[in-house]
Design a protein around this motif. Sequence first.
Motif, short mmCIF file in Angstrom:
data_model
loop_
_atom_site.label_atom_id
_atom_site.label_comp_id
_atom_site.label_asym_id
_atom_site.label_seq_id
_atom_site.Cartn_x
_atom_site.Cartn_y
_atom_site.Cartn_z
N THR A 1 0.83 -1.21 0.00
CA THR A 1 0.00 0.00 0.00
C THR A 1 0.86 1.25 0.00
O THR A 1 0.62 2.19 -0.75
CB THR A 1 -0.93 -0.01 1.23
OG1 THR A 1 -1.75 -1.16 1.17
CG2 THR A 1 -1.79 1.24 1.27
N GLU A 2 1.91 1.26 0.82
CA GLU A 2 2.79 2.42 0.90
C GLU A 2 3.50 2.68 -0.43
O GLU A 2 3.63 3.82 -0.85
CB GLU A 2 3.81 2.25 2.03
CG GLU A 2 3.22 2.30 3.42
CD GLU A 2 2.53 0.99 3.85
OE1 GLU A 2 2.63 -0.04 3.13
OE2 GLU A 2 1.85 1.02 4.89
N MET A 3 3.95 1.61 -1.08
CA MET A 3 4.63 1.76 -2.38
C MET A 3 3.65 2.25 -3.45
O MET A 3 4.01 3.07 -4.30
CB MET A 3 5.26 0.44 -2.82
CG MET A 3 6.45 0.02 -1.98
SD MET A 3 7.79 1.24 -2.01
CE MET A 3 8.29 1.14 -3.71
N ARG A 4 2.42 1.78 -3.40
CA ARG A 4 1.41 2.21 -4.37
C ARG A 4 1.11 3.70 -4.17
O ARG A 4 0.99 4.45 -5.14
CB ARG A 4 0.14 1.37 -4.21
CG ARG A 4 -0.81 1.56 -5.35
CD ARG A 4 -1.82 0.48 -5.41
NE ARG A 4 -1.10 -0.78 -5.61
CZ ARG A 4 -1.67 -1.95 -5.66
NH1 ARG A 4 -2.96 -2.05 -5.52
NH2 ARG A 4 -0.97 -3.04 -5.86
N ILE A 5 1.00 4.14 -2.92
CA ILE A 5 0.77 5.56 -2.63
C ILE A 5 1.95 6.38 -3.13
O ILE A 5 1.78 7.42 -3.77
CB ILE A 5 0.52 5.78 -1.13
CG1 ILE A 5 -0.85 5.23 -0.76
CG2 ILE A 5 0.64 7.25 -0.76
CD1 ILE A 5 -1.12 5.16 0.72
N GLU A 6 3.16 5.91 -2.86
CA GLU A 6 4.37 6.61 -3.32
C GLU A 6 4.39 6.74 -4.84
O GLU A 6 4.73 7.79 -5.38
CB GLU A 6 5.60 5.85 -2.83
CG GLU A 6 6.89 6.63 -2.94
CD GLU A 6 8.04 5.88 -2.30
OE1 GLU A 6 9.06 5.70 -3.00
OE2 GLU A 6 7.92 5.49 -1.13
N ARG A 7 4.00 5.68 -5.53
CA ARG A 7 3.97 5.71 -6.99
C ARG A 7 2.91 6.70 -7.48
O ARG A 7 3.17 7.50 -8.39
CB ARG A 7 3.67 4.31 -7.54
CG ARG A 7 3.58 4.27 -9.07
CD ARG A 7 3.38 2.87 -9.61
NE ARG A 7 2.33 2.12 -8.95
CZ ARG A 7 1.03 2.25 -9.20
NH1 ARG A 7 0.61 3.16 -10.06
NH2 ARG A 7 0.15 1.49 -8.57
N LEU A 8 1.72 6.68 -6.88
CA LEU A 8 0.65 7.58 -7.30
C LEU A 8 1.03 9.04 -7.12
O LEU A 8 0.77 9.87 -7.98
CB LEU A 8 -0.63 7.27 -6.53
CG LEU A 8 -1.32 5.96 -6.90
CD1 LEU A 8 -2.39 5.62 -5.88
CD2 LEU A 8 -1.92 6.05 -8.29
N VAL A 9 1.66 9.39 -6.00
CA VAL A 9 2.01 10.80 -5.77
C VAL A 9 3.18 11.23 -6.64
O VAL A 9 3.31 12.40 -6.95
CB VAL A 9 2.26 11.12 -4.28
CG1 VAL A 9 1.04 10.86 -3.45
CG2 VAL A 9 3.45 10.38 -3.74
N SER A 10 4.02 10.28 -7.05
CA SER A 10 5.13 10.65 -7.93
C SER A 10 4.68 10.79 -9.39
O SER A 10 5.31 11.49 -10.17
CB SER A 10 6.27 9.64 -7.82
OG SER A 10 5.89 8.39 -8.36
N GLU A 11 3.57 10.14 -9.75
CA GLU A 11 3.08 10.17 -11.13
C GLU A 11 2.10 11.32 -11.40
O GLU A 11 1.80 11.60 -12.55
CB GLU A 11 2.38 8.86 -11.47
CG GLU A 11 3.30 7.67 -11.54
CD GLU A 11 2.57 6.35 -11.72
OE1 GLU A 11 1.31 6.33 -11.64
OE2 GLU A 11 3.24 5.34 -11.93
N ASN A 12 1.60 11.98 -10.36
CA ASN A 12 0.60 13.04 -10.51
C ASN A 12 1.05 14.29 -9.75
O ASN A 12 1.44 14.20 -8.60
CB ASN A 12 -0.74 12.56 -9.96
CG ASN A 12 -1.26 11.35 -10.70
OD1 ASN A 12 -1.77 11.47 -11.80
ND2 ASN A 12 -1.11 10.18 -10.10
N PRO A 13 0.95 15.47 -10.37
CA PRO A 13 1.43 16.68 -9.70
C PRO A 13 0.61 17.09 -8.48
O PRO A 13 1.15 17.62 -7.52
CB PRO A 13 1.37 17.76 -10.77
CG PRO A 13 0.45 17.25 -11.81
CD PRO A 13 0.49 15.76 -11.73
#
Length: 132
Positions: A30-42
């Motif tokens: 879950t933490e990695m998915r959140i990290e990926r989402l915030v890095s892919e969207n401004p």
Amino acid sequence: MQGLRRHGVVRLELTPTTASPLAIDVDESTEMRIERLVSENPVVIFSRSSCCMCHVMRRLLSNIGVHPTVIELEEDEITAVKPGGDSVSPALYLGGAWVGGVESMVALHISNNLVPKLVEVGALIRNEILIN
């Protein structure tokens, strides 16, 4: 949660499952998915589905000309959003960096630092800024 779009809000399955059409890597935490989402969207807002402050946050950003990625979470997922695990909803990320809740966003806006930050992260082009 299912991967569906409702009123500009994306509901994502943050816990690993193969049932979600938006799950890319079922081995991703879950933490990695959140990290990926915030890095892919401004601009990303994590919220509970029943959170009225998310509407306030989205409305302010929309009035400025920014349409954030809004991700609704279940109660047990919201603690994974903020570094340190405190429950903050809605939670705002700008350019991959955690900003805070609605109070932090309003404080940035009142101090005239929100728009420059949105320009800095690429969510807003300076000539798109509307003056009311």
